[in-house]
Design an enzyme around this catalytic site. Structure first.
Site, PDB file in Angstrom:
ATOM      1  N   HIS A  68      10.016  -7.786  21.679  1.00 43.28           N
ATOM      2  CA  HIS A  68       8.863  -8.192  20.868  1.00 43.28           C
ATOM      3  C   HIS A  68       8.491  -9.629  21.196  1.00 43.28           C
ATOM      4  CE1 HIS A  68      12.218 -10.000  18.684  1.00 43.28           C
ATOM      5  NE2 HIS A  68      11.333 -10.912  18.320  1.00 43.28           N
ATOM      6  N   HIS A 153       6.634 -15.697  23.839  1.00 42.52           N
ATOM      7  CA  HIS A 153       7.594 -15.143  24.793  1.00 42.52           C
ATOM      8  C   HIS A 153       8.171 -13.834  24.272  1.00 42.52           C
ATOM      9  CE1 HIS A 153      10.087 -16.923  21.707  1.00 42.52           C
ATOM     10  NE2 HIS A 153      11.024 -16.046  22.076  1.00 42.52           N
TER      11      HIS A 153
HETATM   12  O1  ACK Z   1      13.464 -13.877  20.307  1.00 42.16           O
HETATM   13  P1  ACK Z   1      12.711 -14.368  19.154  1.00 42.16           P
HETATM   14  O2  ACK Z   1      11.321 -14.800  19.308  1.00 42.16           O
HETATM   15  O3  ACK Z   1      13.538 -15.505  18.414  1.00 42.16           O
HETATM   16  O4  ACK Z   1      12.800 -13.292  18.002  1.00 42.16           O
HETATM   17  C1  ACK Z   1      13.740 -13.627  17.039  1.00 42.16           C
HETATM   18  C2  ACK Z   1      13.210 -13.337  15.665  1.00 42.16           C
HETATM   19  O5  ACK Z   1      12.660 -14.549  15.177  1.00 42.16           O
HETATM   20  C3  ACK Z   1      14.312 -12.861  14.682  1.00 42.16           C
HETATM   21  O6  ACK Z   1      15.359 -13.736  14.674  1.00 42.16           O
HETATM   22  C4  ACK Z   1      12.830 -15.579  16.119  1.00 42.16           C
HETATM   23  N1  ACK Z   1      13.219 -16.781  15.374  1.00 42.16           N
HETATM   24  C5  ACK Z   1      14.356 -16.998  14.673  1.00 42.16           C
HETATM   25  N2  ACK Z   1      14.324 -18.204  14.082  1.00 42.16           N
HETATM   26  C6  ACK Z   1      13.135 -18.777  14.409  1.00 42.16           C
HETATM   27  C7  ACK Z   1      12.495 -20.022  14.116  1.00 42.16           C
HETATM   28  N3  ACK Z   1      13.077 -20.939  13.341  1.00 42.16           N
HETATM   29  N4  ACK Z   1      11.281 -20.259  14.639  1.00 42.16           N
HETATM   30  C8  ACK Z   1      10.663 -19.353  15.424  1.00 42.16           C
HETATM   31  N5  ACK Z   1      11.205 -18.162  15.733  1.00 42.16           N
HETATM   32  C9  ACK Z   1      12.420 -17.870  15.249  1.00 42.16           C
HETATM   33  C10 ACK Z   1      13.875 -15.122  17.090  1.00 42.16           C
END
Ligand code: ACK
Length: 222
Positions: A68, A153
């Site tokens: 995703h 990403h």
């Molecule tokens: O791979 P990602 O984009 O990085 O997808 C997961 C998703 O949310 C569930 O954990 C993203 N994620 C986690 N913490 C944060 C944050 N503080 N800011 C932005 N994205 C985050 C994580």
């Protein structure tokens, strides 16, 4: 009440449809396999693993679940701006719709493996208004001057003990180096595209043909 507290998801984002997930998993594994065998990669192994020993990249990166592209991390409402984001008209209007994401590059660091997503103007409507604040990553101060949506990403894998949130931070680091005029070291023309090394274990493969990935805008509760 308690129901309200759980009414916001862990995050909103585009969820890649399963047919394209398989294709991307194949392509990305092929890339890791090839990267592993390159002399240029072996030369910089020490940056990568702390040791000069070989690493099996396919084992090194653990899959992190459904592919995703996160738009807004809400943390069930605890994250700043979560409620405002969920109430945005564009978010409500697009919820459940299919979008075509363009994956233009793959990148590898000692921590994460990901694909860069180039968002269209329409897709940027779903990028959070507080994205500038989100770009203020402590470890990458210069990222604040990157264009909106730079962090977009798909996480393809993380090293043991690394959280997926790191993938976007690693991407911002690479884009910051590019913006500062660091050309990197063009090491290889691969079938998939041009491979560039940005130092300290940071590799970027610019895809000759961006991967077009149909994805559903939705949310994840976990
Ligand atoms: O791979 P990602 O984009 O990085 O997808 C997961 C998703 O949310 C569930 O954990 C993203 N994620 C986690 N913490 C944060 C944050 N503080 N800011 C932005 N994205 C985050 C994580």
């Amino acid at each position: 009440g308690p129901l309200e507290e759980v009414s916001l998801p862990l995050y909103f984002g585009w969820f890649l449809l399963s047919s394209i997930q398989d294709k991307i998993k194949c392509t990305s594994m092929d890339f890791l396999k090839t990267l592993d065998t390159l002399e240029a990669f072996k030369k910089h192994l020490i940056d990568f693993s702390g040791k000069a020993e070989e690493v099996d990249l396919e084992q090194y990166f653990q899959p992190t679940g459904i592919l995703h592209c996160t738009t807004k991390f809400c943390n069930y409402g605890k994250a700043e701006g979560a409620k405002e984001y969920a109430e945005k008209q564009a978010v409500k209007d697009s919820y459940g719709s299919i979008f075509d994401l363009s994956l233009g590059a793959l990148f590898v660091t000692p921590r994460t493996f990901g694909a860069r997503v180039s968002l269209t103007e329409e897709q940027l409507q779903l990028w959070p208004a507080d994205a500038d604040a989100e770009k203020q990553v402590e470890s990458v101060p210069a990222a604040a001057s990157l264009p909106l949506g730079s962090r977009a990403h798909v996480t393809l894998g993380c090293a043991e003990g690394v959280e997926p949130v790191q993938t976007g931070i690693d991407l911002l680091e690479i884009l910051t180096l590019q913006q500062e005029g660091q050309q990197g070291e063009q090491v290889e023309e691969m079938e998939l595209g041009t491979l560039t090394y940005y130092g300290t274990g940071k590799w970027l493969l610019n895809l000759r043909e961006p991967i077009s990935a149909p994805a559903c805008f939705s949310s994840f509760y976990g």
